[in-house]
Design a protein around this motif. Structure first.
Motif, PDB file in Angstrom:
ATOM      1  N   GLY A   1      49.511 -23.739   2.648  1.00 40.41           N
ATOM      2  CA  GLY A   1      48.211 -24.107   2.096  1.00 40.41           C
ATOM      3  C   GLY A   1      47.073 -23.830   3.056  1.00 40.41           C
ATOM      4  O   GLY A   1      47.266 -23.788   4.284  1.00 40.41           O
ATOM      5  N   PRO A   2      45.859 -23.635   2.535  1.00 42.44           N
ATOM      6  CA  PRO A   2      44.714 -23.250   3.367  1.00 42.44           C
ATOM      7  C   PRO A   2      44.419 -24.175   4.545  1.00 42.44           C
ATOM      8  O   PRO A   2      44.038 -23.688   5.611  1.00 42.44           O
ATOM      9  N   PRO A   3      44.566 -25.501   4.408  1.00 42.09           N
ATOM     10  CA  PRO A   3      44.175 -26.338   5.552  1.00 42.09           C
ATOM     11  C   PRO A   3      45.017 -26.114   6.808  1.00 42.09           C
ATOM     12  O   PRO A   3      44.563 -26.425   7.916  1.00 42.09           O
ATOM     13  N   HIS A   4      46.245 -25.597   6.651  1.00 48.37           N
ATOM     14  CA  HIS A   4      47.158 -25.557   7.795  1.00 48.37           C
ATOM     15  C   HIS A   4      47.632 -24.148   8.172  1.00 48.37           C
ATOM     16  O   HIS A   4      48.193 -23.967   9.251  1.00 48.37           O
ATOM     17  N   ARG A   5      47.444 -23.174   7.301  1.00 55.11           N
ATOM     18  CA  ARG A   5      48.012 -21.858   7.585  1.00 55.11           C
ATOM     19  C   ARG A   5      47.168 -21.067   8.577  1.00 55.11           C
ATOM     20  O   ARG A   5      45.949 -21.261   8.692  1.00 55.11           O
ATOM     21  N   LEU A   6      47.848 -20.170   9.283  1.00 51.45           N
ATOM     22  CA  LEU A   6      47.150 -19.275  10.191  1.00 51.45           C
ATOM     23  C   LEU A   6      46.269 -18.317   9.398  1.00 51.45           C
ATOM     24  O   LEU A   6      46.607 -17.935   8.273  1.00 51.45           O
ATOM     25  N   PRO A   7      45.155 -17.885   9.960  1.00 56.37           N
ATOM     26  CA  PRO A   7      44.377 -16.834   9.305  1.00 56.37           C
ATOM     27  C   PRO A   7      45.239 -15.575   9.142  1.00 56.37           C
ATOM     28  O   PRO A   7      46.144 -15.329   9.960  1.00 56.37           O
ATOM     29  N   PRO A   8      44.989 -14.770   8.116  1.00 54.97           N
ATOM     30  CA  PRO A   8      45.835 -13.593   7.883  1.00 54.97           C
ATOM     31  C   PRO A   8      46.002 -12.700   9.111  1.00 54.97           C
ATOM     32  O   PRO A   8      47.107 -12.245   9.402  1.00 54.97           O
TER      33      PRO A   8
ATOM     34  N   ALA B   1      45.853 -13.402  12.369  1.00 47.88           N
ATOM     35  CA  ALA B   1      46.721 -14.034  13.368  1.00 47.88           C
ATOM     36  C   ALA B   1      48.164 -14.054  12.885  1.00 47.88           C
ATOM     37  O   ALA B   1      49.102 -13.811  13.666  1.00 47.88           O
ATOM     38  N   PHE B   2      48.359 -14.354  11.603  1.00 44.38           N
ATOM     39  CA  PHE B   2      49.725 -14.364  11.049  1.00 44.38           C
ATOM     40  C   PHE B   2      50.359 -12.987  11.141  1.00 44.38           C
ATOM     41  O   PHE B   2      51.516 -12.847  11.580  1.00 44.38           O
TER      42      PHE B   2
END
Length: 359
Positions: free
Chosen positions: A195-202, A204-205
């Motif tokens: 989910g957006p609150p916790h995921r790395l930005p694209p 960085a991922f």
């Protein structure tokens, strides 16, 4: 692929430590019924392209009596010793080892699986959750006594071991290569949604995924299953292609259909194809589990999904690359029956003029 039934051995204390337990005898009518199922499945399997491996996400379901197993056995019995009978089914030539997602599998269990499997039978195992999840959930007791004694909240924290190469090598790759290499198919890197609150930005991922895939041992094959649409981009496709890693074409709650995924990441992008049919998009896992139990019939068929999967598998066959399909009971109601329906779809498509011309 058949495996001759072993003779009943000596007393349990004298049995080999890793030999599969003797299967309880089935009644003659049950055996006759399964022989008919196998004969019918063998005729269908003979019409499939070479290199196609159909199977289910796991194998320990008592409701599969008459579909995969001759007699009713408990979930625990099947989990321990059901692979031998599962692997005798002519259409089921791979299987998922789902439990490796939750905890490392002891060598003794891998040895037990190995003893039940025929030569050439390869399993798709999941990488450990501790390696592939961006976040961890910690349970904490709230300080506010007004919330009730023993009440708990889940606190989401970044996972310091996300895509950790050392952890993957020690907990995932080492056991597979040391005791299960002959039966080690693709390793599935199922990346849970965060989910957006916790995921790395694209960016960085994708940088982290690129570095991780580049460090993995080449003795194993790998497939990535995304569950975050934000990462499903052309750059993601290029990273997989650069490392010879497959994209797992998923049938999952929040992802595009398998065919739509293949439009973004074509089958030709990797040296093999992997399809995972888990849950119809928009549906909920626990609700479908309750609705479909005991998993002995198709409850909600999805002809469009089957057609898309057949197209992916025929394309892989035309390219002469291996393909693996894993079906969950929550896809349509019964994984073995969905696998059979897909086999029928592929057999019909592969026998057509276009398929003959490509062979």
């Amino acid at each position: 692929m058949s495996r001759s039934p072993g003779r009943r051995g000596p007393a349990p204390s004298q049995l080999s430590l890793f030999a599969p337990a003797p299967e309880p005898a089935a009644e003659a009518p049950e055996l006759d019924a399964m022989a008919a199922v196998h004969d019918d499945a063998a005729r269908l399997a003979a019409r499939l392209p070479a290199g196609l491996h159909l199977g289910t996400s796991s194998w320990s379901f008592p409701g599969w009596q008459g579909l995969v197993y001759a007699r009713r056995r408990s979930t625990e019995e099947l989990a321990r010793d059901g692979l031998a009978e599962y692997a005798r089914h002519p259409l089921l030539t791979t299987v998922g080892i789902d439990r490796s997602f939750y905890a490392p599998i002891p060598d003794s269990d891998f040895l037990r699986y190995r003893a039940q499997l025929p030569d050439g039978f390869r399993c798709v195992s999941k990488a450990l959750h501790a390696v592939v999840s961006q976040t961890l959930q910690r349970t904490q007791t709230p300080p506010d006594e007004g919330e009730g004694r023993g009440a708990h909240r889940a606190r989401v924290e970044p996972n310091p071991d996300f895509l950790s190469v050392p952890l993957f090598l020690s907990r995932v790759a080492a056991p597979l290569l040391s005791v299960f290499r002959a039966h080690a198919g693709p390793v599935l890197l199922e990346l849970p949604p965060v989910g957006p609150p916790h995921r790395l930005p694209p960016r960085a991922f994708l940088e982290r995924l690129d570095a991780f895939l580049g460090a993995l041992p080449r003795e194993l094959a790998y497939a990535v299953e995304l569950r975050e649409r934000a990462y499903f981009t052309g750059e993601y496709r290029e990273i997989l292609g650069a490392h010879g890693v497959a994209h797992a074409y998923s049938y999952w709650r929040d992802m595009p259909s398998p065919g739509a995924q293949a439009d973004v990441v074509p089958v030709s992008n990797a040296p093999f194809a992997l399809v995972r049919l888990s849950l119809k998009p928009g549906h909920r896992y626990e609700a479908e589990k309750r609705r479909f139990h005991p998993f002995n019939r198709i409850v909600e068929p999805d002809p469009a999904m089957r057609a898309e999967v057949a197209r992916i598998l025929c394309e892989a066959a035309a390219l002469r690359v291996e393909s693996f399909v894993l079906v969950n009971n929550k896809a349509e109601g019964s994984a073995p029956l969905t696998a059979r329906a897909i086999a029928e779809e592929v057999a019909a498509a592969w026998q057509g003029p276009t398929a003959r011309a490509t062979r």
